[in-house]
Design a protein around this motif. Structure first.
Motif, PDB file in Angstrom:
ATOM      1  N   PHE A   1       0.813  -1.214   0.000  1.00 17.47           N
ATOM      2  CA  PHE A   1       0.000   0.000   0.000  1.00 17.47           C
ATOM      3  C   PHE A   1       0.851   1.271   0.000  1.00 17.47           C
ATOM      4  N   GLY A   2       1.796   1.365   0.920  1.00 14.43           N
ATOM      5  CA  GLY A   2       2.582   2.586   1.028  1.00 14.43           C
ATOM      6  C   GLY A   2       3.403   2.862  -0.216  1.00 14.43           C
ATOM      7  N   HIS A   3       4.077   1.833  -0.725  1.00 15.85           N
ATOM      8  CA  HIS A   3       4.887   2.026  -1.930  1.00 15.85           C
ATOM      9  C   HIS A   3       4.000   2.325  -3.137  1.00 15.85           C
ATOM     10  N   PHE A   4       2.827   1.716  -3.183  1.00 14.39           N
ATOM     11  CA  PHE A   4       1.899   2.040  -4.274  1.00 14.39           C
ATOM     12  C   PHE A   4       1.515   3.515  -4.238  1.00 14.39           C
ATOM     13  N   ILE A   5       1.097   4.010  -3.078  1.00 11.47           N
ATOM     14  CA  ILE A   5       0.650   5.399  -2.971  1.00 11.47           C
ATOM     15  C   ILE A   5       1.742   6.366  -3.412  1.00 11.47           C
ATOM     16  N   VAL A   6       2.975   6.105  -2.993  1.00  9.63           N
ATOM     17  CA  VAL A   6       4.059   7.048  -3.261  1.00  9.63           C
ATOM     18  C   VAL A   6       4.724   6.791  -4.614  1.00  9.63           C
ATOM     19  N   GLU A   7       4.870   5.517  -4.984  1.00 13.31           N
ATOM     20  CA  GLU A   7       5.726   5.197  -6.134  1.00 13.31           C
ATOM     21  C   GLU A   7       4.967   4.825  -7.406  1.00 13.31           C
ATOM     22  N   SER A   8       3.677   4.539  -7.307  1.00 12.55           N
ATOM     23  CA  SER A   8       2.920   4.217  -8.522  1.00 12.55           C
ATOM     24  C   SER A   8       2.033   5.369  -8.968  1.00 12.55           C
ATOM     25  N   SER A   9       2.110   6.507  -8.292  1.00 14.01           N
ATOM     26  CA  SER A   9       1.252   7.650  -8.613  1.00 14.01           C
ATOM     27  C   SER A   9       2.009   8.809  -9.255  1.00 14.01           C
TER      28      SER A   9
ATOM     29  N   ALA B   1      -4.136  -9.262 -10.770  1.00 18.17           N
ATOM     30  CA  ALA B   1      -5.399  -8.582 -10.483  1.00 18.17           C
ATOM     31  C   ALA B   1      -5.163  -7.456  -9.481  1.00 18.17           C
ATOM     32  N   PRO B   2      -5.587  -6.223  -9.780  1.00 19.75           N
ATOM     33  CA  PRO B   2      -5.420  -5.122  -8.825  1.00 19.75           C
ATOM     34  C   PRO B   2      -6.188  -5.379  -7.529  1.00 19.75           C
ATOM     35  N   GLU B   3      -5.641  -4.911  -6.425  1.00 18.40           N
ATOM     36  CA  GLU B   3      -6.314  -4.983  -5.134  1.00 18.40           C
ATOM     37  C   GLU B   3      -7.421  -3.917  -5.077  1.00 18.40           C
ATOM     38  N   PRO B   4      -8.389  -4.067  -4.153  1.00 12.85           N
ATOM     39  CA  PRO B   4      -9.431  -3.043  -4.031  1.00 12.85           C
ATOM     40  C   PRO B   4      -8.879  -1.633  -3.824  1.00 12.85           C
ATOM     41  N   PHE B   5      -7.784  -1.491  -3.050  1.00 17.04           N
ATOM     42  CA  PHE B   5      -7.265  -0.137  -2.827  1.00 17.04           C
ATOM     43  C   PHE B   5      -6.682   0.441  -4.108  1.00 17.04           C
ATOM     44  N   HIS B   6      -6.123  -0.414  -4.990  1.00 19.34           N
ATOM     45  CA  HIS B   6      -5.677   0.078  -6.288  1.00 19.34           C
ATOM     46  C   HIS B   6      -6.851   0.690  -7.057  1.00 19.34           C
ATOM     47  N   LEU B   7      -7.939  -0.070  -7.120  1.00 23.65           N
ATOM     48  CA  LEU B   7      -9.102   0.374  -7.896  1.00 23.65           C
ATOM     49  C   LEU B   7      -9.715   1.643  -7.315  1.00 23.65           C
ATOM     50  N   ASP B   8      -9.799   1.714  -5.982  1.00 23.06           N
ATOM     51  CA  ASP B   8     -10.318   2.920  -5.328  1.00 23.06           C
ATOM     52  C   ASP B   8      -9.464   4.139  -5.668  1.00 23.06           C
ATOM     53  N   PHE B   9      -8.146   3.961  -5.563  1.00 25.74           N
ATOM     54  CA  PHE B   9      -7.238   5.073  -5.810  1.00 25.74           C
ATOM     55  C   PHE B   9      -7.351   5.553  -7.256  1.00 25.74           C
ATOM     56  N   PHE B  10      -7.334   4.609  -8.203  1.00 24.30           N
ATOM     57  CA  PHE B  10      -7.393   5.007  -9.607  1.00 24.30           C
ATOM     58  C   PHE B  10      -8.736   5.657  -9.955  1.00 24.30           C
TER      59      PHE B  10
ATOM     60  N   GLN C   1      -7.113   0.517   7.739  1.00 25.85           N
ATOM     61  CA  GLN C   1      -7.153  -0.766   7.032  1.00 25.85           C
ATOM     62  C   GLN C   1      -8.534  -1.414   7.072  1.00 25.85           C
ATOM     63  N   ALA C   2      -9.414  -0.932   7.927  1.00 33.37           N
ATOM     64  CA  ALA C   2     -10.773  -1.481   8.032  1.00 33.37           C
ATOM     65  C   ALA C   2     -11.764  -0.758   7.116  1.00 33.37           C
ATOM     66  N   HIS C   3     -11.287   0.214   6.347  1.00 32.82           N
ATOM     67  CA  HIS C   3     -12.188   1.028   5.522  1.00 32.82           C
ATOM     68  C   HIS C   3     -11.659   1.140   4.093  1.00 32.82           C
ATOM     69  N   ASP C   4     -12.551   1.354   3.143  1.00 32.49           N
ATOM     70  CA  ASP C   4     -12.099   1.582   1.776  1.00 32.49           C
ATOM     71  C   ASP C   4     -11.490   2.981   1.666  1.00 32.49           C
ATOM     72  N   LEU C   5     -10.808   3.235   0.558  1.00 32.31           N
ATOM     73  CA  LEU C   5     -10.094   4.496   0.406  1.00 32.31           C
ATOM     74  C   LEU C   5     -11.022   5.712   0.366  1.00 32.31           C
ATOM     75  N   PRO C   6     -12.190   5.660  -0.287  1.00 28.77           N
ATOM     76  CA  PRO C   6     -13.072   6.831  -0.228  1.00 28.77           C
ATOM     77  C   PRO C   6     -13.475   7.202   1.195  1.00 28.77           C
ATOM     78  N   THR C   7     -13.719   6.197   2.045  1.00 25.69           N
ATOM     79  CA  THR C   7     -14.047   6.491   3.454  1.00 25.69           C
ATOM     80  C   THR C   7     -12.862   7.128   4.155  1.00 25.69           C
ATOM     81  N   GLN C   8     -11.666   6.603   3.906  1.00 26.96           N
ATOM     82  CA  GLN C   8     -10.470   7.198   4.505  1.00 26.96           C
ATOM     83  C   GLN C   8     -10.315   8.651   4.086  1.00 26.96           C
ATOM     84  N   VAL C   9     -10.457   8.908   2.799  1.00 22.27           N
ATOM     85  CA  VAL C   9     -10.293  10.276   2.292  1.00 22.27           C
ATOM     86  C   VAL C   9     -11.350  11.208   2.884  1.00 22.27           C
TER      87      VAL C   9
END
Length: 373
Positions: A95-103, A131-140, A234-242
């Motif tokens: 998750f952390g490397h995705f947020i910083v390094e894949s964006s 297959a992308p993880e749910p957090f990948h799909l939420d972020f994109f 980690q208990a919530h999807d990315l839109p809820t976190q945001v």
């Protein structure tokens, strides 16, 4: 469009947030994208132009060196990917490397001169599942990406926009002006604030083998008594976190990857305190990211008594640390995050219990200047 668009590129050089390749876009036709063939830190992978030369514009950098270097030209037939694509670089699954390094290459999206079919990535780890993880799909989805495609084999791409890396780990953690503007003006714009004004981003419910503050559940209780919602991202999807991160005026966070997502949607009028749980360059990256993207000036609460790590391990991400609660209260109080009587440390028995629950294996003290921290 935003940034300089070129059809050629300079030789490979370190990312520079002020000028150079990290602020340009190269346009390629019939380029060949080659995924890595083996798991390693530095991997032959990336883009070969139609004439067979390596497109250094598309290399992925971390700190002072590229992690993707020139691959060999495929010897057999290469599948063709029709359409127009934006080069996304390496898709990390952590998750952390995705947020910083894949964006770091999404910044041209709002200003491309034509509609694209999607963003094209190569996987970091071949054979690990594509297959992308749910957090990948939420972020994109929040990033406005129409489609994500991972190259699991060499692909000849009909048309490819190749932006420089505008964000990542190292000096470029503060991002180029283009990358910061993209996240400020376009990322997660459809997510409305929803949540309390006081938020504590906790790591207390992460499982074994994860670095954390010992007895963090005690800190959860103390902050809940101060009116903070104890939030476990980690208990919530990315839109809820945001939505939570946008709503809060006072945010206290146990140091970790969640703060990188907060930084991408934070505002200058919010207050952020970061509870250090280790001594690491990653801590500095988190603070610099939050400061540069949002204008928030984070308060670092670095009041560790002692730190421990599983025997035969040394990496900072695995540290289990004992917080000086009295000193932490003083810093948080001085900066207006909390009020009331001073805090006391948990008992030694509680700390010993916490160490056993957090790791399940023998722990060794972290040694600093010849003494345990």
């Amino acid at each position: 469009m935003t940034g300089r668009v070129t059809s050629h590129n300079r030789p490979l050089q370190r990312p520079d947030p002020l000028e150079g390749w990290s602020r340009r876009v190269e346009i390629l036709t019939d380029a060949v994208v080659i995924p890595p063939l083996e798991r390693s830190f530095v991997q032959p992978s990336g883009i070969l132009r139609k004439n067979g030369t390596f497109c250094a514009q598309g290399a992925h950098w971390r700190k002072t060196r590229p992690l993707t270097v020139r691959p060999q030209k495929p010897t057999g037939p290469v599948a063709r990917l029709p359409g127009t694509w934006l080069w996304g670089g390496v898709l990390f699954r952590h998750f952390g490397h995705f947020i910083v390094e894949s964006s770091g290459r999404l910044w041209p999206l709002p200003n491309l001169p034509e509609k694209i079919d999607g963003v094209l990535f190569t996987p970091k780890s071949p054979g690990a599942g594509y297959a992308p993880e749910p957090f990948h799909l939420d972020f994109f989805a929040m990033a406005g990406v129409p489609r994500v495609y991972q190259a699991d084999r060499p692909l000849q791409v009909e048309k490819l926009y190749v932006p420089g890396q505008g964000f990542g780990l190292g000096e470029i953690i503060e991002g180029t002006d283009h990358a910061r503007a993209y996240f400020r003006n376009h990322f997660a714009r459809n997510i409305s604030p929803n949540g309390p004004e006081k938020l504590y981003i906790s790591r207390s419910k992460l499982g074994r083998g994860r670095g954390k503050l010992l007895c963090e559940d005690h800190l959860d209780t103390l902050l809940a008594n101060q009116g903070y919602e104890v939030f476990h991202p980690q208990a919530h999807d990315l839109p809820t976190q945001v939505a939570r991160y946008k709503a809060a005026k006072h945010v206290i966070a146990s140091e970790g990857s969640a703060i990188h997502l907060f930084a991408m949607v934070a505002r200058e009028d919010q207050k952020l305190a970061v509870m250090a749980r280790r001594v690491s360059q990653a801590t500095d990256f988190i603070l610099r990211h939050a400061r540069s993207f949002s204008g928030v000036d984070p308060v670092l609460v670095n009041t560790l008594h002692r730190s421990w790590v599983p025997e035969n391990e040394s990496v900072a991400r695995l540290w289990l640390s004992e917080l000086d609660f009295t000193a932490a209260h003083r810093i948080l109080s001085d900066h207006g995050f909390i009020s009331g009587p001073s805090w006391e440390d948990p008992s030694e028995n509680a700390m010993e219990d916490a160490k056993k629950k957090a790791s399940g294996v023998p722990l060794a003290p972290i040694i600093s200047e010849g003494k345990p921290t």
